[in-house]
Design an enzyme around this catalytic site. Structure first.
Site, PDB file in Angstrom:
ATOM      1  N   GLN A 169     -76.150  79.511 -10.019  1.00 52.48           N
ATOM      2  CA  GLN A 169     -74.764  79.637  -9.533  1.00 52.48           C
ATOM      3  C   GLN A 169     -74.596  80.740  -8.510  1.00 52.48           C
ATOM      4  O   GLN A 169     -73.562  80.809  -7.838  1.00 52.48           O
ATOM      5  CB  GLN A 169     -73.811  79.860 -10.709  1.00 52.48           C
ATOM      6  CG  GLN A 169     -73.951  81.200 -11.407  1.00 52.48           C
ATOM      7  CD  GLN A 169     -73.099  81.307 -12.671  1.00 52.48           C
ATOM      8  OE1 GLN A 169     -73.406  80.703 -13.688  1.00 52.48           O
ATOM      9  NE2 GLN A 169     -72.018  82.071 -12.594  1.00 52.48           N
TER      10      GLN A 169
ATOM     11  N   CYS B  73     -69.849  79.232 -13.596  1.00 57.62           N
ATOM     12  CA  CYS B  73     -70.603  78.703 -14.739  1.00 57.62           C
ATOM     13  C   CYS B  73     -69.933  77.477 -15.335  1.00 57.62           C
ATOM     14  O   CYS B  73     -70.597  76.544 -15.779  1.00 57.62           O
ATOM     15  CB  CYS B  73     -70.756  79.786 -15.795  1.00 57.62           C
ATOM     16  SG  CYS B  73     -69.189  80.344 -16.469  1.00 57.62           S
TER      17      CYS B  73
ATOM     18  N   HIS C  76     -68.667  82.831 -20.823  1.00 55.89           N
ATOM     19  CA  HIS C  76     -69.668  82.116 -20.029  1.00 55.89           C
ATOM     20  C   HIS C  76     -69.771  80.660 -20.493  1.00 55.89           C
ATOM     21  O   HIS C  76     -69.853  80.385 -21.691  1.00 55.89           O
ATOM     22  CB  HIS C  76     -71.014  82.832 -20.202  1.00 55.89           C
ATOM     23  CG  HIS C  76     -72.073  82.387 -19.257  1.00 55.89           C
ATOM     24  ND1 HIS C  76     -71.824  82.058 -17.939  1.00 55.89           N
ATOM     25  CD2 HIS C  76     -73.417  82.217 -19.427  1.00 55.89           C
ATOM     26  CE1 HIS C  76     -72.955  81.707 -17.351  1.00 55.89           C
ATOM     27  NE2 HIS C  76     -73.926  81.794 -18.234  1.00 55.89           N
TER      28      HIS C  76
END
Lengths: 111, 231
Positions: B19, B25, B168
């Site tokens: 990323q 994410c 995340h």
């Protein structure tokens, strides 16, 4: 991230890192991950963060002994920088963040 | 349920992606789940576009209007599924490649490769998550990434890791019953988690997290999609 056994008594901490074993590790880190810093000030700043992250990795190793923790490509970032640049899940109350839309019916799992 | 299961062995998981310095994410977790669901329904693995989500998806959580998808500024996988239902689906990676920066939306509905027709949240129950993983394919999950900054390998099983601070988005691709721990000289059951920080991070881009304790909130935000091939 104070070391519980050895207390820092000198006032200016960062210059102590220059020429230290930590700086040698930092240079290896820079080489391994292709890092470079545009100014001397930035280099010293990142070295200070790196030193803290080495301690953090040791803490994580103690708290998570079944994994291996150490220097990674993120070792020159503060936790805030790391979270901002490399994560990205929107802050939501997890009480409902996982149940948007229909919740799946429970599956039979015996056997 | 099998003792060990890994969607990578079955060809349902694309190469580990990166990323970059972008809080996207959530987009990688979303495309991973859609790629997996498409594989389960068609037997074909297609790498799909995260950039489409980064550029075009601005969907918000219906219960928390402040939790909106916002390119490199973050987002939620469930929001992204809603966007994809409305937009019509995802383009392939090669037709809308990743740049790591938010740009103008260049989505072309004619280039949709996979349609999302439905999605579901999975109950906060490890056995249910395991069953859905085996039945549906890789699942989007949220995790508290605090131990991932320094992770190099092995099975991560921290003594304390908050279940609430999920920050995340990752992809659950399998699980194992016996992950050998060098330091403890013992085996532990674990999840196999695909991350989006490149192959040089962790275990060739993957994270092994111990199962059975909702470790770091891994069970709290699991979701699956149903896809349809674009005609």
């Amino acid at each position: 991230l104070e070391d519980l056994t050895i207390r820092q008594v000198t006032e200016d901490r960062l210059p102590n890192l220059l020429g230290s074993h930590t700086e040698r590790k930092f240079r290896i880190f820079m080489s391994d991950y292709g890092k470079s810093y545009s100014t001397r000030e930035e280099y010293v700043h990142r070295l200070g963060i790196f030193a803290k992250n080495v301690l953090k990795a040791a803490e994580h190793q103690m708290m998570d002994p079944s994994a291996v923790h150490g220097v990674t490509q993120f070792s020159d970032l503060t936790e805030e920088e790391f979270t901002k640049m490399y994560t990205g899940l929107a802050d939501v109350d997890t009480g409902h963040g996982g149940v948007v839309g229909a919740e799946a019916p429970k599956l039979e799992i015996k056997g | 349920l099998p003792k060990d299961f890994d969607w990578r062995d079955k060809g349902a998981v694309t190469e580990v992606k990166d990323q970059g310095k972008c809080g996207s994410c959530w987009a990688f977790s979303t495309t991973g789940a859609v790629e997996g669901a498409n594989f389960v329904s068609t037997g074909e693995l297609v790498s799909l576009s995260e950039q489409q989500l980064v550029d075009c998806d601005k969907a918000c959580d219906p219960k928390d209007k402040k939790a909106c998808d916002n390119g490199c500024g973050g987002g939620l996988m469930t929001n992204a599924y809603k966007y994809l239902e409305k937009a019509g689906g995802l383009e392939e990676e090669k037709s809308y490649p990743y740049t790591g920066k938010r740009g103008h939306c260049k989505f072309d509905p004619k280039k949709v490769a996979v349609k999302v027709v439905n999605f579901t949240s999975i109950p906060l129950d490890e056995d249910q998550i395991t069953a859905r993983l085996v039945q549906h394919g890789p699942l989007s999950v949220g995790i508290n990434a605090v131990f991932m900054q320094t992770y190099i390998g092995g099975v991560s099983c921290p003594l304390i890791c908050s279940k609430k601070r999920l920050n995340h988005g990752v992809l659950l691709v399998g699980y194992g019953s016996k992950g050998f721990s060098i330091l403890r000289l013992s085996n532990k059951p674990y999840w196999i988690i695909k991350n989006s920080w490149g192959k040089k991070w962790g275990d060739n881009g993957y994270y092994k997290l111990c199962r059975g304790h909702d470790m770091c909130g891994i069970n709290s935000m699991a979701s699956a999609v149903v896809t349809q091939v674009s005609s």
